[in-house]
Design an enzyme around this catalytic site. Structure first.
Site, short mmCIF file in Angstrom:
data_model
loop_
_atom_site.label_atom_id
_atom_site.label_comp_id
_atom_site.label_asym_id
_atom_site.label_seq_id
_atom_site.Cartn_x
_atom_site.Cartn_y
_atom_site.Cartn_z
N CYS A 92 0.77 -1.23 0.11
CA CYS A 92 0.03 -0.17 0.08
C CYS A 92 1.09 1.05 -0.02
CB CYS A 92 -0.84 -0.01 1.27
SG CYS A 92 -2.19 -1.32 1.09
N HIS A 97 -2.84 6.91 4.09
CA HIS A 97 -3.22 5.68 3.43
C HIS A 97 -4.54 5.45 3.85
CE1 HIS A 97 -3.86 2.13 1.25
NE2 HIS A 97 -3.48 1.48 2.23
N ASN A 119 -10.19 0.52 0.43
CA ASN A 119 -8.47 0.62 0.30
C ASN A 119 -8.37 0.23 -1.17
OD1 ASN A 119 -6.00 0.26 0.30
ND2 ASN A 119 -5.93 -1.18 2.18
O1 UT7 Z 1 -3.56 -1.62 3.71
C1 UT7 Z 1 -3.08 -2.92 3.79
C2 UT7 Z 1 -2.88 -2.73 5.19
N1 UT7 Z 1 -3.83 -3.54 5.85
C3 UT7 Z 1 -4.62 -2.88 6.78
O2 UT7 Z 1 -4.15 -1.81 7.23
C4 UT7 Z 1 -5.70 -3.90 7.63
C5 UT7 Z 1 -5.34 -3.71 8.92
N2 UT7 Z 1 -6.46 -4.40 9.70
C6 UT7 Z 1 -7.83 -4.18 9.98
O3 UT7 Z 1 -8.21 -3.25 9.30
C7 UT7 Z 1 -8.67 -5.28 10.78
O4 UT7 Z 1 -7.85 -5.83 11.38
C8 UT7 Z 1 -9.76 -5.71 10.18
C9 UT7 Z 1 -10.96 -4.73 9.37
C10 UT7 Z 1 -9.01 -6.62 8.61
C11 UT7 Z 1 -10.69 -6.62 10.90
O5 UT7 Z 1 -11.42 -6.12 12.01
P1 UT7 Z 1 -10.83 -6.18 13.51
O6 UT7 Z 1 -11.51 -5.38 14.19
O7 UT7 Z 1 -9.38 -6.28 13.61
O8 UT7 Z 1 -11.61 -7.67 13.69
P2 UT7 Z 1 -11.01 -9.28 14.03
O9 UT7 Z 1 -10.27 -9.69 12.59
O10 UT7 Z 1 -10.32 -9.15 15.29
O11 UT7 Z 1 -12.44 -10.09 14.26
C12 UT7 Z 1 -13.33 -9.58 15.04
C13 UT7 Z 1 -14.65 -10.53 15.03
C14 UT7 Z 1 -14.25 -11.99 14.50
O12 UT7 Z 1 -15.33 -12.78 15.15
P3 UT7 Z 1 -14.97 -13.42 16.68
O13 UT7 Z 1 -13.77 -14.49 16.62
O14 UT7 Z 1 -14.76 -12.46 17.66
O15 UT7 Z 1 -16.26 -14.32 16.93
C15 UT7 Z 1 -14.25 -12.01 13.01
O16 UT7 Z 1 -14.49 -13.37 12.77
O17 UT7 Z 1 -15.24 -10.08 13.71
C16 UT7 Z 1 -15.45 -11.11 12.82
N3 UT7 Z 1 -15.45 -10.54 11.53
C17 UT7 Z 1 -16.51 -10.14 10.84
N4 UT7 Z 1 -17.89 -9.96 11.36
C18 UT7 Z 1 -18.56 -9.46 10.39
C19 UT7 Z 1 -14.50 -10.35 10.73
N5 UT7 Z 1 -14.86 -9.94 9.57
C20 UT7 Z 1 -16.12 -9.74 9.58
C21 UT7 Z 1 -17.18 -9.16 8.80
N6 UT7 Z 1 -18.38 -9.04 9.28
N7 UT7 Z 1 -16.76 -8.69 7.42
#
Ligand code: UT7
Length: 332
Positions: free
Chosen positions: A118, A259, A289
């Site tokens: 990115c 970004h 993104n």
């Molecule tokens: O530009 C390239 C660099 N990339 C980034 O900067 C991305 C950085 N990371 C992020 O933006 C975030 O980590 C994400 C958006 C990818 C994920 O958000 P998060 O707040 O870190 O969520 P998580 O992965 O900790 O997941 C929390 C919960 C999980 O459920 P449980 O295990 O707590 O039951 C996931 O399974 O949210 C669940 N989950 C979703 N629920 C509904 C993950 N994706 C989704 C979704 N809809 N789309």
């Protein structure tokens, strides 16, 4: 260090996003998710997707560059270099920079693709600036373009809401007036971060096979949490350091250009910098993104508001890990 003869200054911006808009509601029909979750956790409402069959990233790059040339009244023959920041090239080779040059009639230039996740556009901008500052190149186009939908797994709810397609381009020219243009840059990579964000197959380490396709290994692999943590701390570190190094108080900065990966990353970075939300450029809600395209698309959208002499800090973080920050003063 010898004083450089020229500063490299941005003298125009162009951009393009495809017509098709993919809403959160549409995604909720593909995977177990909701508009509410995507909005609160990422800050995205919709993203644009290139749906035209057999068209890759160069289709969007071509349109961004054509708009740039038209806006800046530049004949393609005047361009002596084109660098394309990109993660999703049309094909492994040749470079998409060559394809865009061909499609836009740029024939007197050399160029190459640069992949820094990115951070690709920011790295390309800084690579280009060195040619301009040295005086060897006078009109350089820097493109940031990606068709992220081509490597997004629309069965994986953890990654599919994040990404969108788009392209942006800037013209970089020399100026002897050191009050304008790129003033300073920090760039840093940490390859050990690659385990958290990469594409498993399709490279020389694991070439494409039936099995890699069956295993869905040609899509983005991301462990969100470690990437999130590193993004917040690294983007904030380089931006705060840049402010300190150039004695820019929070109320003296005119624009912060981050970004667009996650609204929460943008807010946390701005908070650490101590700046007002009013000066933070944000378009993640409508484009998602777009990887290499986020920064030029922001500059395009804010072009009418940015004034000559304004102080801007750009900050990026992405796969690699690769991150960085550039301090510039707007030139028009
Ligand atoms: O530009 C390239 C660099 N990339 C980034 O900067 C991305 C950085 N990371 C992020 O933006 C975030 O980590 C994400 C958006 C990818 C994920 O958000 P998060 O707040 O870190 O969520 P998580 O992965 O900790 O997941 C929390 C919960 C999980 O459920 P449980 O295990 O707590 O039951 C996931 O399974 O949210 C669940 N989950 C979703 N629920 C509904 C993950 N994706 C989704 C979704 N809809 N789309």
């Amino acid at each position: 260090m010898t004083e450089k003869k020229y500063n490299a200054v941005i003298t125009g911006v162009g951009g393009y996003v495809p017509d098709y808009v993919m809403t959160n509601q549409e995604l909720a029909q593909k995977v177990e998710t909701s508009d509410e979750w995507i909005n609160t956790r990422i800050g995205i409402k919709e993203r644009h997707i290139l749906k035209i069959e057999n068209e890759g990233t160069s289709y969007m790059g071509e349109r961004a560059v054509k708009q740039l040339l038209e806006k800046t009244n530049t004949d393609p023959s005047e361009i002596d270099m084109l660098i394309c920041g990109i993660v999703t090239p049309d094909m492994q080779f040749p470079a998409t920079a060559n394809i865009i040059s061909d499609k836009t009639g740029i024939k007197n230039a050399f160029g190459f693709d640069l992949n820094a996740g990115c951070s690709s556009f920011l790295y390309a901008l800084n690579a280009a600036s060195k040619y301009v500052e040295s005086g060897t190149h006078k009109k350089v186009v820097v493109v940031g373009a990606d068709k992220m939908s081509s490597i997004t797994d629309y069965t994986d709810r953890a990654t599919c809401p994040i990404f969108g397609d788009g392209a942006g381009a800037v013209l970089l020219e020399p100026t002897e007036d050191k009050n304008y243009g790129l003033i300073d840059t920090t760039m840093q990579v940490d390859g050990s971060g690659r385990k958290h964000l990469h594409q498993v197959a399709g490279g020389s380490q694991k070439p494409a096979s039936f099995q890699t396709v069956l295993n869905r290994e040609h899509f983005i692999y991301q462990e969100g949490q470690p990437v999130f943590k590193a993004a917040v701390s690294k983007m904030a570190d380089v931006s705060v350091d840049m402010m300190k190094k150039h004695n820019i108080a929070a109320d003296e900065l005119d624009w912060f250009v981050p970004h667009q990966a996650n609204m929460r990353i943008i807010e946390a970075t701005a908070k650490r910098m101590g700046i007002s939300k009013d000066i933070v450029m944000i378009n993640i809600h409508k484009y998602g993104n777009t990887t290499s395209a986020t920064i030029p698309l922001l500059l395009l959208e804010w072009e009418d508001k940015i004034k000559k002499g304004d102080k801007l800090i750009i900050a990026t973080f992405g796969a690699g890990f690769a991150w960085g920050s550039t301090y510039m003063r707007w030139g028009y």
